[in-house]
Scaffold this active site. Structure first.
Site, mmCIF file in Angstrom:
data_model
loop_
_atom_site.group_PDB
_atom_site.id
_atom_site.type_symbol
_atom_site.label_atom_id
_atom_site.label_comp_id
_atom_site.label_asym_id
_atom_site.label_seq_id
_atom_site.Cartn_x
_atom_site.Cartn_y
_atom_site.Cartn_z
ATOM 1 N N TRP A 153 2.820 -9.103 2.512
ATOM 2 C CA TRP A 153 2.899 -10.546 2.746
ATOM 3 C C TRP A 153 1.526 -11.206 2.928
ATOM 4 O O TRP A 153 1.424 -12.425 2.938
ATOM 5 C CB TRP A 153 3.733 -10.819 4.010
ATOM 6 C CG TRP A 153 3.264 -9.977 5.165
ATOM 7 C CD1 TRP A 153 3.761 -8.757 5.524
ATOM 8 C CD2 TRP A 153 2.169 -10.234 6.048
ATOM 9 N NE1 TRP A 153 3.050 -8.245 6.583
ATOM 10 C CE2 TRP A 153 2.064 -9.131 6.923
ATOM 11 C CE3 TRP A 153 1.270 -11.295 6.188
ATOM 12 C CZ2 TRP A 153 1.094 -9.051 7.920
ATOM 13 C CZ3 TRP A 153 0.308 -11.223 7.177
ATOM 14 C CH2 TRP A 153 0.225 -10.113 8.034
ATOM 15 N N LYS A 177 9.127 -5.833 -5.967
ATOM 16 C CA LYS A 177 9.792 -6.156 -4.714
ATOM 17 C C LYS A 177 8.750 -6.777 -3.775
ATOM 18 O O LYS A 177 7.910 -6.085 -3.225
ATOM 19 C CB LYS A 177 10.401 -4.898 -4.080
ATOM 20 C CG LYS A 177 11.290 -5.251 -2.900
ATOM 21 C CD LYS A 177 11.039 -4.273 -1.792
ATOM 22 C CE LYS A 177 10.835 -4.735 -0.423
ATOM 23 N NZ LYS A 177 10.561 -6.030 0.017
ATOM 24 N N PRO A 178 8.779 -8.103 -3.632
ATOM 25 C CA PRO A 178 7.809 -8.736 -2.740
ATOM 26 C C PRO A 178 8.198 -8.550 -1.279
ATOM 27 O O PRO A 178 9.337 -8.194 -0.975
ATOM 28 C CB PRO A 178 7.879 -10.207 -3.135
ATOM 29 C CG PRO A 178 9.247 -10.406 -3.688
ATOM 30 C CD PRO A 178 9.704 -9.080 -4.242
ATOM 31 N N ALA A 179 7.272 -8.812 -0.386
ATOM 32 C CA ALA A 179 7.541 -8.693 1.053
ATOM 33 C C ALA A 179 8.611 -9.703 1.458
ATOM 34 O O ALA A 179 8.690 -10.809 0.916
ATOM 35 C CB ALA A 179 6.270 -8.932 1.843
ATOM 36 N N GLU A 255 -2.074 1.561 -1.743
ATOM 37 C CA GLU A 255 -3.172 0.848 -1.083
ATOM 38 C C GLU A 255 -2.659 0.553 0.318
ATOM 39 O O GLU A 255 -1.820 -0.308 0.513
ATOM 40 C CB GLU A 255 -3.517 -0.413 -1.872
ATOM 41 C CG GLU A 255 -4.895 -0.929 -1.568
ATOM 42 C CD GLU A 255 -4.857 -2.073 -0.599
ATOM 43 O OE1 GLU A 255 -5.011 -1.801 0.624
ATOM 44 O OE2 GLU A 255 -4.671 -3.213 -1.046
ATOM 45 N N LEU A 256 -3.159 1.326 1.287
ATOM 46 C CA LEU A 256 -2.540 1.333 2.623
ATOM 47 C C LEU A 256 -3.462 0.706 3.668
ATOM 48 O O LEU A 256 -4.367 -0.039 3.339
ATOM 49 C CB LEU A 256 -2.179 2.785 2.975
ATOM 50 C CG LEU A 256 -1.349 3.504 1.900
ATOM 51 C CD1 LEU A 256 -1.108 4.956 2.262
ATOM 52 C CD2 LEU A 256 -0.034 2.785 1.658
ATOM 53 N N CYS A 289 -6.268 -6.143 4.885
ATOM 54 C CA CYS A 289 -6.468 -4.711 5.117
ATOM 55 C C CYS A 289 -7.943 -4.343 5.049
ATOM 56 O O CYS A 289 -8.312 -3.214 5.353
ATOM 57 C CB CYS A 289 -5.621 -3.883 4.164
ATOM 58 S SG CYS A 289 -5.733 -4.469 2.498
ATOM 59 N N GLU A 386 -5.027 -0.751 13.239
ATOM 60 C CA GLU A 386 -5.399 -1.929 12.469
ATOM 61 C C GLU A 386 -4.978 -3.164 13.270
ATOM 62 O O GLU A 386 -3.793 -3.319 13.572
ATOM 63 C CB GLU A 386 -4.652 -1.866 11.136
ATOM 64 C CG GLU A 386 -5.287 -2.618 10.040
ATOM 65 C CD GLU A 386 -4.611 -2.376 8.689
ATOM 66 O OE1 GLU A 386 -5.217 -2.694 7.683
ATOM 67 O OE2 GLU A 386 -3.472 -1.873 8.659
HETATM 68 P P1 ADP Z 1 4.007 -4.622 7.150
HETATM 69 O O1 ADP Z 1 4.258 -3.821 8.399
HETATM 70 O O2 ADP Z 1 2.667 -5.220 7.074
HETATM 71 O O3 ADP Z 1 5.096 -5.590 6.812
HETATM 72 P P2 ADP Z 1 5.102 -2.674 5.378
HETATM 73 O O4 ADP Z 1 4.464 -1.440 4.846
HETATM 74 O O5 ADP Z 1 6.223 -2.511 6.317
HETATM 75 O O6 ADP Z 1 3.938 -3.545 5.988
HETATM 76 O O7 ADP Z 1 5.614 -3.569 4.172
HETATM 77 C C1 ADP Z 1 4.981 -3.686 2.920
HETATM 78 C C2 ADP Z 1 6.035 -3.768 1.835
HETATM 79 O O8 ADP Z 1 6.803 -2.570 1.862
HETATM 80 C C3 ADP Z 1 7.047 -4.898 2.011
HETATM 81 O O9 ADP Z 1 7.407 -5.390 0.735
HETATM 82 C C4 ADP Z 1 8.217 -4.200 2.672
HETATM 83 O O10 ADP Z 1 9.453 -4.839 2.466
HETATM 84 C C5 ADP Z 1 8.183 -2.887 1.941
HETATM 85 N N1 ADP Z 1 8.871 -1.786 2.637
HETATM 86 C C6 ADP Z 1 9.053 -1.587 3.957
HETATM 87 N N2 ADP Z 1 9.756 -0.463 4.187
HETATM 88 C C7 ADP Z 1 10.039 0.074 2.969
HETATM 89 C C8 ADP Z 1 10.746 1.228 2.500
HETATM 90 N N3 ADP Z 1 11.300 2.078 3.348
HETATM 91 N N4 ADP Z 1 10.822 1.438 1.174
HETATM 92 C C9 ADP Z 1 10.268 0.583 0.298
HETATM 93 N N5 ADP Z 1 9.587 -0.521 0.662
HETATM 94 C C10 ADP Z 1 9.480 -0.785 1.972
#
Ligand code: ADP
Length: 485
Positions: A153, A177-179, A255-256, A289, A386
């Site tokens: 996001w 799949k967007p946030a 990219e974490l 990040c 972070e």
């Molecule tokens: P944040 O904590 O910053 O929201 P996330 O890693 O949880 O970071 O989210 C980044 C993206 O990964 C979002 O699009 C979120 O919906 C998606 N996401 C979260 N959990 C999962 C999952 N188990 N499998 C696939 N995508 C996921």
């Protein structure tokens, strides 16, 4: 008034559709807590439809020339630039960042489309001197097939095109799949993709609420048709995806999270470093990040630097991102606020000095005061996690070796920054930092023409630049034999 590009359905196989269940979820403006729109809560079946659509579109898209695909990506970029103001407004509404930053992000997002429109045409192969007199060795790069992108996001537009542009330029089809907090920018970008002539099924978007993410993720990782997933997000979810991709050996780019050190050496240009750290720390309210997470200042400059930075932080203006003069938006959601509060409290409890800020902003909601902490030490959680908020955590150091050792003392390795005018030190430190990206005498390093990505637990793969398309291709070796008379 909401912008024209506000879409509340998803693009799958060239059709704008709701979820099969008919369920929706709300998208909230983090600055006002108002509901902006409701979008589909998609699940396994919807993802299957998107996968089938992408699979059907793939043969034709792959067969097109790179130039023809590039022309469509160029037009997509042009449309993003044409609609920059609407896209920026939408981005600020759903994400909270100030409008000036949204405008920069939209241009950054468009730049990936323009860049990879060209890189597709330069996806060169190779010829290798053969090991036999009757044969020749050729190497070609081919698309992988149906791919998926999962985006965060904090850059709701740029992260979409940073994945979609190289994927499509190389001839792949994509399910994005967007946030859950920022799906509207992705849907607006999909509208422009359609207008630009991206064929049905080549680019699909599936949205879901937070609780749907595992189901959507599972539908992607368990499908033998999905050959690659590119993910930007937390290290926790990244590791989860690695495990889920094991059965099908689905390729993954990750990219974490990061924990960027920002080192100010004693020979730094003081004013430059001060400006650099403000950009690096407070941009997007610290929610990037590659934000400076640990600010290391040489003891000779330390006190003056802390004072100057806290003066600057105190002058930042929080508010609605759409209003003139505002420099700081809210945090994305209450979860983020709770984390920042926890980290600041832990640091103060363990002996950090609060110089400015340090609490929720009087505006309420998820606004947090731009904050400066000093006397930060390794025992504090703020050094290891972070922050993702507008909190500058300052540590003191004496020697180059000490600075490098503190900087590398983290499982993360995305970006690192330092300020120095000593050419020897510049090379030594740039090479010694265990990160994928180094900013020397700058706090702003993102550009579509350079490779972005990390080492250690910050992930694998690179995005942007000539390297960024490689992750979306598969190398084929062709041994052409029987050539002798
Ligand atoms: P944040 O904590 O910053 O929201 P996330 O890693 O949880 O970071 O989210 C980044 C993206 O990964 C979002 O699009 C979120 O919906 C998606 N996401 C979260 N959990 C999962 C999952 N188990 N499998 C696939 N995508 C996921």
């Amino acid at each position: 008034m909401l912008p024209k590009l506000l879409r509340t359905e998803c693009l799958i196989g060239g059709k704008w559709v709701g979820s099969k269940s008919g369920k929706t979820f709300e998208v909230i403006n983090p600055a006002t807590e108002e509901v902006l729109a409701s979008v589909p809560r998609m699940g396994h079946e919807d993802v299957q439809t998107a996968i089938t659509a992408a699979e059907s579109a793939y043969p034709k898209w792959k067969a097109m020339t790179a130039a023809a695909r590039g022309n469509i990506l160029d037009l997509w970029a042009e449309k993003m630039r044409e609609h920059s103001e609407e896209l920026s407004q939408l981005l600020t509404l759903e994400q909270g960042k100030v409008i000036a930053e949204s405008r920069i992000e939209i241009e950054y997002a468009a730049s990936f489309l323009s860049w990879f429109a060209g890189e597709g045409k330069r996806l060169y192969g190779d010829t290798i001197p053969s090991h036999r007199t009757d044969s020749r060795i050729l190497v070609i790069k081919q698309p992988i097939g149906v791919c998926a992108g999962i985006t965060p996001w904090n850059f709701p537009s740029a992260m979409v095109t940073r994945k979609a542009a190289p994927a499509l330029a190389a001839g792949n089809c994509m399910i994005l799949k967007p946030a859950e907090t920022t799906p509207l920018s992705a849907l607006a970008i999909a509208t422009l993709a359609e207008e630009a002539g991206v064929p049905a099924g080549v680019f699909n978007v599936v949205t879901g609420a937070r609780k749907d993410a595992p189901e959507i993720g599972n539908a992607l990782t368990s499908s033998p048709i999905v050959k690659k997933i590119s993910f930007t997000g937390s290290t926790l979810v990244g590791k989860f995806l690695v495990r889920s991709c094991a059965d099908n050996l689905t390729k993954l780019s990750l990219e974490l999270g990061g924990n960027a050190p920002f080192i100010v050496f004693d020979d730094a240009d003081f004013d430059d470093a001060l400006l650099g750290v403000q950009i690096c720390k407070y941009r997007n309210s610290g929610q990037t990040c590659i934000s400076a997470n640990r600010i290391l200042v040489h003891s000779k400059l330390h006190d003056r630097f802390v004072e100057a930075l806290s003066n600057c932080a105190a002058k930042l203006i929080s508010g609605l991102g759409t209003e003139d003069g505002v420099t700081q938006g809210p945090l994305i959601e209450s979860r983020a606020m709770e984390k920042v509060e926890r980290l600041v409290k832990d640091a103060i409890d363990k002996g950090a000095t609060l110089v400015t800020g340090g609490k929720r902003h009087e505006l309420g909601g998820t606004f947090y005061e731009p904050t400066v902490l000093c006397d930060v030490t390794n025992e504090m959680a703020i050094v290891h996690e972070e922050i993702f908020g507008p909190v500058a955590a300052i540590m003191r150091f004496e020697t180059e070796d000490e600075a490098i050792s503190i900087a590398n003392d983290t499982p993360y390795g995305l970006a690192g920054y330092f300020y120095s005018r000593d050419v020897g030190k510049i090379f030594r430190v740039a090479e010694a930092l265990d990160v994928g990206i180094v900013g020397v005498n700058t706090g702003l390093i993102s550009t579509e023409i350079a490779p972005f990505g990390g080492v250690k637990e910050s992930g694998t793969g690179r995005e942007g630049s000539k390297y960024g398309i490689d992750d979306w291709t598969s190398i084929k070796y062709i041994c052409l034999s029987g050539l002798e008379k």
